[in-house]
Write an enzyme that holds these catalytic residues in place. Structure first.
Site, mmCIF file in Angstrom:
data_model
loop_
_atom_site.group_PDB
_atom_site.id
_atom_site.type_symbol
_atom_site.label_atom_id
_atom_site.label_comp_id
_atom_site.label_asym_id
_atom_site.label_seq_id
_atom_site.Cartn_x
_atom_site.Cartn_y
_atom_site.Cartn_z
ATOM 1 N N ARG A 187 0.967 -1.255 0.051
ATOM 2 C CA ARG A 187 0.052 -0.032 0.175
ATOM 3 C C ARG A 187 1.032 1.228 -0.104
ATOM 4 O O ARG A 187 0.600 2.492 -0.510
ATOM 5 C CB ARG A 187 -1.068 -0.057 1.079
ATOM 6 C CG ARG A 187 -2.327 0.964 0.924
ATOM 7 C CD ARG A 187 -3.208 1.144 2.034
ATOM 8 N NE ARG A 187 -4.153 0.016 1.599
ATOM 9 C CZ ARG A 187 -5.293 0.410 1.053
ATOM 10 N NH1 ARG A 187 -5.720 1.522 0.477
ATOM 11 N NH2 ARG A 187 -6.314 -0.537 0.807
ATOM 12 N N GLU A 232 -10.052 5.246 7.091
ATOM 13 C CA GLU A 232 -8.633 5.704 7.061
ATOM 14 C C GLU A 232 -8.260 6.995 6.705
ATOM 15 O O GLU A 232 -7.432 7.679 7.070
ATOM 16 C CB GLU A 232 -7.995 4.635 6.529
ATOM 17 C CG GLU A 232 -7.976 3.245 7.354
ATOM 18 C CD GLU A 232 -7.405 2.006 6.148
ATOM 19 O OE1 GLU A 232 -8.125 1.683 5.298
ATOM 20 O OE2 GLU A 232 -6.438 1.744 6.431
HETATM 21 N N1 MTE Z 1 -12.824 4.341 14.387
HETATM 22 C C1 MTE Z 1 -12.772 4.231 15.428
HETATM 23 N N2 MTE Z 1 -13.611 4.489 16.415
HETATM 24 N N3 MTE Z 1 -12.326 3.089 16.132
HETATM 25 C C2 MTE Z 1 -11.296 2.312 15.165
HETATM 26 O O1 MTE Z 1 -10.655 1.166 15.552
HETATM 27 N N4 MTE Z 1 -10.340 2.004 12.931
HETATM 28 C C3 MTE Z 1 -9.904 2.604 11.592
HETATM 29 C C4 MTE Z 1 -11.258 3.241 11.279
HETATM 30 N N5 MTE Z 1 -11.953 4.060 12.268
HETATM 31 C C5 MTE Z 1 -11.202 2.530 13.834
HETATM 32 C C6 MTE Z 1 -11.856 3.595 13.323
HETATM 33 C C7 MTE Z 1 -9.297 1.832 10.760
HETATM 34 S S1 MTE Z 1 -7.638 1.430 10.806
HETATM 35 C C8 MTE Z 1 -10.124 1.090 10.038
HETATM 36 S S2 MTE Z 1 -9.558 0.365 8.511
HETATM 37 C C9 MTE Z 1 -11.684 1.318 9.825
HETATM 38 O O2 MTE Z 1 -12.074 2.408 10.701
HETATM 39 C C10 MTE Z 1 -12.372 -0.104 9.878
HETATM 40 O O3 MTE Z 1 -13.642 0.154 9.736
HETATM 41 P P1 MTE Z 1 -14.328 0.617 8.367
HETATM 42 O O4 MTE Z 1 -14.104 -0.250 7.276
HETATM 43 O O5 MTE Z 1 -15.901 0.285 8.679
HETATM 44 O O6 MTE Z 1 -14.194 1.813 7.924
HETATM 45 N N1 HPA Z 2 -5.606 -2.789 4.111
HETATM 46 C C1 HPA Z 2 -5.863 -2.891 5.477
HETATM 47 N N2 HPA Z 2 -5.765 -4.236 5.730
HETATM 48 C C2 HPA Z 2 -5.389 -5.093 4.954
HETATM 49 C C3 HPA Z 2 -5.129 -4.864 3.632
HETATM 50 C C4 HPA Z 2 -5.266 -3.650 3.039
HETATM 51 O O1 HPA Z 2 -5.069 -3.202 1.907
HETATM 52 N N3 HPA Z 2 -4.678 -5.980 2.896
HETATM 53 C C5 HPA Z 2 -4.677 -6.947 3.920
HETATM 54 N N4 HPA Z 2 -4.909 -6.259 5.102
HETATM 55 MO MO1 MOS Z 3 -7.328 -0.694 9.318
HETATM 56 S S1 MOS Z 3 -5.253 -0.192 9.452
HETATM 57 O O1 MOS Z 3 -7.253 -1.237 7.710
HETATM 58 O O2 MOS Z 3 -7.565 -1.618 10.272
#
Ligand code: MTE
Ligand code: HPA
Ligand code: MOS
Length: 770
Positions: A304, A705
């Site tokens: 990534r 993210e």
């Molecule tokens: N928001 C909260 N409140 N707590 C979390 O742990 N994780 C983040 C983001 N926002 C997180 C968060 C990360 S690293 C990711 S990948 C995404 O939420 C995962 O959830 P989503 O795929 O539903 O966005």
């Molecule tokens: N994003 C987050 N988590 C992951 C990914 C990615 O692209 N690939 C494998 N785990």
């Molecule tokens: Mo988020 S770093 O893809 O859990």
């Protein structure tokens, strides 16, 4: 719609791992971890611990019936050290006792002797010795070697970014409970129940169908529980498998900080070439990723980094290479942005370098190179770009000219206080970069009273995915959200789940829910059409009423559900979704890995106290592309949270390992995260209004993210303020810009005279682990 967890969260009634009522006879585990970063185990004596009060058993690698291996991508990580230790904090033995206190007390009686081996903490040193996790990987487009000829300006430099502690409020933990015939049920604070199930299967030798992993929610994951929840779950399950007793382990904060990996620090070299018109002609970058002692997710994270190394700019000739370097630190892991922020930071350093040499603003270069729709990224995907739309909207809506004027006026009036401004445009690809992982399933039941239960593989970790899934089900079925309950996530109900990660959880699980609900809806409509004696096509369900065309029929939701049941038609559906159109050819390093991209632009203003080196973030004003946001309130929370986490990474959060690989910032007294006093005084968020379509769930783009990367703007705003105080200074790019580092950069000669960096802080001692 409000977050469905808001009520129990604010009342403190939400259930986390440590709140689960314990079964009588539950035992408690505590992990003995390596005090040394690298060496051969000479001697391990657990006998005194085993006979310590309340101790039931002490387990080592010899007790593992399956394989002593938890590596997910590469099999290079032992659950319990066998013959060597590779990092401080590596699990060596597990004490199981009647109480938590007894387990922890017994740890002190374990004797470990290690013959030390050389410790590497620096990724460049590791690369020099050939210590790589996987072979290096490169992406390229155009002809980077030839393009330098066409550049009017060429600059080179180095950039470092540091790690970041996840600091989820709920620490890692697991609770394993034995069932009949050797089955085990495991409660785990994990983003990836299937990864936990797979790891336990390997360690215990039990087939996956004997292992049921259950997750209600997490008190935050932020990537730290995508892979690293496996260890604690596997340890508890191992103990349960042997003792046939429930075993629980919830880590203390210091155990968690010491034993788990963090965001990957990167050290990078860049070279950028521009034309007189400020077009970026060529960009060459080499990343040294500090992977720590085992692969964990590093190979995916390095990928990534490559995908995002040109951020939101069109660069016709680009080449990027990553070395994933094996060091003697805890294995570094996923953290919001997943290597993307590290790549984007270097691009911004390159642009800042060019701007500073040319005596122009970085914004001039950023603006001249924003991605346009149809532009190709270095991995071959053409973008549907909102980069310019977000940038222009931010500049006009927040009146950048006015902001700049006020900042200049302030700087002219103040000698020891300086303000700085920076723009940070972002572009983030949505989908797992590993195409296979872009799949999900949903199992929806409608009960005869009309209530609906939705099961998916999504993990609620505070990001609001359960609320989104309620919205999807309610909208698709035409019923009120109150009728819908989201079940806990469970591997026996939904199998082979991808982790809740990559910001794609709501898209993947939401689409699966939509498909299941649509199938159910069609069955219900067929029954309604027959009952009302009309064609199916004219039936709709709205607000729990059955409509024929525009007129409300006598049938309501509950009556229709009952009628469907009475006709022996299934009220349950299991649906599968796989993101369409994704492909990637790893031999060519080209393809279409992302369903779509998320864009945005942030304008950050800071004030630096140039006497003390302290700073405040005055304001972050941003325009964010959420597509057609299905839940602006939740999206706002994600944008604010991500932004502040990004600011923390870039400014105050400083992970410190000493040369022996010991974590110095091992508690909240030595590791500073943003608090309410250090967040921006003003955060303004405007969602981009756009007619462009996207394949997100309900046309709402993923938001988890991307906003973290707005935080990078704060680093450059501080740097710009510093340059107003000391015109011409160009300190090394070495994030985070802590107040201490800023002070040194404000007064480099004085700092050098005092030899500040070399000084040991007298009396600083490690707090004892409890
Ligand atoms: N928001 C909260 N409140 N707590 C979390 O742990 N994780 C983040 C983001 N926002 C997180 C968060 C990360 S690293 C990711 S990948 C995404 O939420 C995962 O959830 P989503 O795929 O539903 O966005
Ligand atoms: N994003 C987050 N988590 C992951 C990914 C990615 O692209 N690939 C494998 N785990
Ligand atoms: Mo988020 S770093 O893809 O859990």
């Amino acid at each position: 719609m409000k977050n469905i967890d808001a009520y129990t969260h604010t009342r403190g009634e939400s259930i986390y791992l440590d709140d689960i009522p314990e079964i009588a006879g539950t035992l408690y585990a505590a992990c003995f971890d390596s005090p040394l970063a690298h060496g051969n185990i000479k001697y391990l004596d657990t006998s005194a611990a085993a006979s310590s009060e309340g101790v039931v058993r002490v387990l080592t690698f010899r007790d593992i019936p399956g394989i002593n291996q938890i590596g997910g991508i590469i099999a290079d990580e032992e659950l319990l050290a066998a013959h060597q230790v590779h990092f401080c904090g590596m699990p060596v033995a597990l004490v199981i006792a009647t109480t938590v206190q007894q387990a922890r007390a017994a740890l002190k009686k374990i004797r470990l002797e290690v013959d030390p081996l050389p410790v590497i903490t620096d990724p460049r040193v590791a690369a020099g010795k050939g210590e790589l996790i996987v072979p290096p990987r490169s992406f390229s487009m155009g002809d980077c070697s030839a393009a330098w000829r066409d550049c009017d300006f060429i600059y080179e430099g180095q950039a470092n970014s540091n790690g970041q502690e996840h600091l989820y409020i709920e620490t890692q933990g697991a609770y394993a409970i034995p069932g009949e015939n050797g089955v085990i049920k495991i409660y785990s604070s994990t983003q990836s129940p299937t990864a936990v199930q797979r790891a336990i299967s390997k360690v215990t030798g039990l087939p996956m169908h004997m292992l049921e992993v259950e997750v209600t929610r997490l008190g935050g994951g932020f990537g730290g529980k995508e892979d690293q929840a496996n260890t604690w779950a596997a340890l508890c399950a191992l103990a349960t498998n042997i003792l046939k007793r429930p075993v629980k382990y919830a880590l203390s904060r210091m155990e968690d900080m010491r034993m788990t990996g963090k965001r990957h620090p990167y050290s990078s070299d860049f070279k950028i070439g521009l034309s007189k018109a400020l077009k970026i002609i060529a960009y060459d970058v080499t990343f040294y990723q500090n992977a720590g002692a085992a692969a964990d997710l590093s190979p995916a994270i390095m990928e990534r980094t490559l995908f995002h190394c040109t951020n939101t700019y069109f660069v016709p000739n680009a080449r990027a290479t990553v070395y994933s370097c094996r060091t003697n630190l805890p294995p570094n892991t996923a953290f919001r942005g997943f290597g993307g922020p590290q790549g984007m930071f270097v691009m911004e350093c390159a642009i800042a370098t060019a701007a500073e040499h040319l005596g122009i603003t970085a914004a001039a270069i950023q603006h001249a190179n924003l991605l346009q729709t149809g532009d190709e990224l270095l991995y071959g995907q053409k973008v549907l770009s909102e980069a310019s739309a977000c940038w222009e909207k931010a500049v006009t809506h927040y009146q950048l000219d006015q902001i700049n004027k006020e900042v200049s006026a302030f700087n002219n009036q103040h000698r020891l206080q300086k303000k700085g401004v920076a723009l940070m445009p972002i572009c983030f690809g949505i989908s797992f970069t590993n195409t296979t992982m872009n799949q999900a399933r949903a199992l929806v039941h409608i009960y005869t009273d009309g209530s609906v239960l939705v099961n998916t593989g999504a993990i609620e970790m505070g990001q609001g995915v359960n609320t989104r899934i309620v919205q999807v089900a309610a909208q698709t079925l035409g019923i009120l959200p109150g009728r819908i309950k989201i079940n806990s996530t469970n591997t026996s109900r939904i199998a082979n789940t991808s982790p809740s990660a990559a910001s794609a959880t709501a898209d993947l699980n939401g689409h699966a829910t939509r498909i299941a609900c649509n199938t159910l809806l069609n069955r219900l409509k067929t029954v309604a059409a027959a009952a009302l004696n009309v064609e199916v096509e004219v039936i709709t369900i709205r607000e729990e009423r059955v409509y024929v065309g525009d007129s409300m029929s006598l049938l309501d939701w509950t009556q229709l559900v009952l009628a469907t049941y009475n006709q022996r038609v299934s009220l349950s559906e299991h649906a599968h979704y796989a993101t369409p159109g994704l492909h990637f050819n790893k031999a060519l390093e080209k393809g279409h890995p992302f369903a779509y991209h998320v864009f945005g632009t942030a304008i950050t203003t800071v004030t630096v106290d140039c006497l003390r080196g302290t700073y405040e973030v005055d304001a972050v004003r941003l325009v964010h592309d959420a597509g057609n946001s299905m839940n602006p309130l939740i999206d706002l929370g994600q944008v604010e949270g991500g932004l502040v986490q990004g600011i923390g990474w870039m400014t105050m959060e400083e992970v410190v390992y000493d040369a022996e690989g010991k974590l110095r910032s091992n508690a909240l007294s030595t590791y500073k995260v943003p608090d309410i006093y250090s967040v921006p005084k003003i955060i303004e968020v405007k969602f981009l209004e756009t007619a462009q379509d996207n394949p997100g769930i309900l046309r709402s783009k993923a938001v988890g993210e991307p906003p973290l990367m707005y935080g990078i703007g704060t680093y450059f705003a501080i740097r710009n303020a510093l340059r107003h105080f000391k015109p011409g200074t160009r300190p090394a790019f070495d994030a985070p810009m802590t107040p201490e580092k800023l002070l040194i950069n404000l007064y480099p000669e004085e700092a050098a005279a005092l030899d500040i960096r070399q000084q040991e802080i007298p009396g600083l001692q490690m707090l004892p682990a409890t």
